[in-house]
Design a protein around this motif. Structure first.
Motif: not given
Length: 332
Positions: A307-314
């Motif tokens: 989820l971090y990669h989705v939210l903060f790394e697009s």
């Protein structure tokens, strides 16, 4: 009758102020928005957050923080995690005696990785701090305010404060259990929002019950891993502050975190979603905190990482899901 000040005029603060008034307590709310405060005082509604719900006429509200501080010896802190320090530093400089603090915020602070009770302890001087507790569990404000049956946990390292919270909030529609594992209840309440966003993403992508059940189960596993590493009792995550809160937040459209995830899965960008929201989705900020905390503590949290990669790394949500499902084989 006990005098209570509720800091915050959002949905959950409003619902719990209503509970307190229903129990006969002298309840004053504090908020920054004059329009909302006036509506509470004159119409006994809070349409910005709870739409058509009608509040107990005894609930009053003010924008005057000194009046809010002077009103009571017990404070309910119902403001977003990011605002805790700003508001409570103003409270502390106006205090002249010890107060008890009960919070309902569900987040982990960015950079410091502190729980909300730790933030309160930072901002409230020792001579003013009469104890800190949390009220948490599966409890959407929209259902509490219309008196639908709800159960929650009151947690504090101080058993007497646990009992105080239980006595204040217990009604024939809100059942309160005590729990002395403050760390576990706070961690469960904060981290479930991460999994709720992920659950919404799956729904937005069109996936069904199998995927949701897997996510909730494995989400609970990683919440428990981090919680235990931080000193929580693993059994706490089997209770209201753990699996109970996780289930309701991952399956309900009342959940702003689930709704945010659904919009992400449906193709909207994070910024587009945040621009449209009038309430804070704590899970976004908590994902950032927990991603870095887990790395620091060497705790495996694959859903949080994805989820971090989705939210903060697009990273595209479909790609993140493919990476999550394609990890190295392991035992349960």
């Amino acid at each position: 009758m006990t005098a209570i000040t509720v800091f915050g005029t959002g949905s959950f603060g409003t619902a719990l102020a209503n509970v307190l008034a229903d129990n006969g307590h002298d309840t004053l709310m504090w908020g920054k928005t004059a329009k909302t405060v006036e509506e509470i005082n004159t119409k006994h509604t809070n349409s910005a957050y709870l739409k058509e719900a009608t509040m107990n006429n005894a609930v009053r509200a003010t924008t005057d923080i000194q009046s809010a501080v002077d009103h009571a010896d017990i404070y309910l802190v119902a403001i977003p995690t990011k605002a805790i320090r700003t508001v409570l530093s103003q409270v502390d400089e106006r205090l002249t005696s010890k107060k008890q603090f009960i919070h309902v915020a569900k987040g982990i602070e960015n950079k410091t990785f502190k729980r909300v009770s730790e933030m309160i302890e930072d901002e409230i001087s020792l001579e003013h701090n009469g104890g800190v507790g949390v009220l948490s569990g599966p409890s959407h404000a929209e259902e509490v305010v219309i008196q639908q049956p709800t159960t929650v946990a009151a947690a504090s390292s101080c058993p007497e404060l646990c009992k105080t919270i239980q006595d204040l909030f217990m009604t024939d529609y809100l059942r309160v259990y005590t729990n002395e594992d403050l760390i576990g209840v706070e961690i469960g309440g904060a981290l479930k929002n991460i999994i709720a966003i992920a659950s919404g993403v799956l729904a937005g992508l069109g996936y069904g019950d199998n995927a949701k059940a897997a996510l909730i189960t494995r989400g609970l596993a990683e919440i428990t891993r981090l919680g235990v590493k931080l000193g929580a009792d693993p059994l706490t995550f089997q209770g209201l502050g753990g699996i109970g809160d996780l289930i309701v937040t991952c399956t309900s459209t009342h959940s702003r975190n689930y709704s945010l995830g659904f919009a992400l899965g449906s193709g909207k960008t994070l910024q587009e979603i945040l621009d449209e929201m009038n309430m804070v989705a704590e899970g976004v900020y908590t994902t950032e905190s927990v991603y870095h905390l887990a790395k620091q503590m060497d705790v495996d949290m694959p859903i949080t990482n994805a989820l971090y990669h989705v939210l903060f790394e697009s990273q595209p949500v479909e790609e993140a899901l493919k990476d999550l499902m394609g990890r190295t084989k392991k035992s349960e």
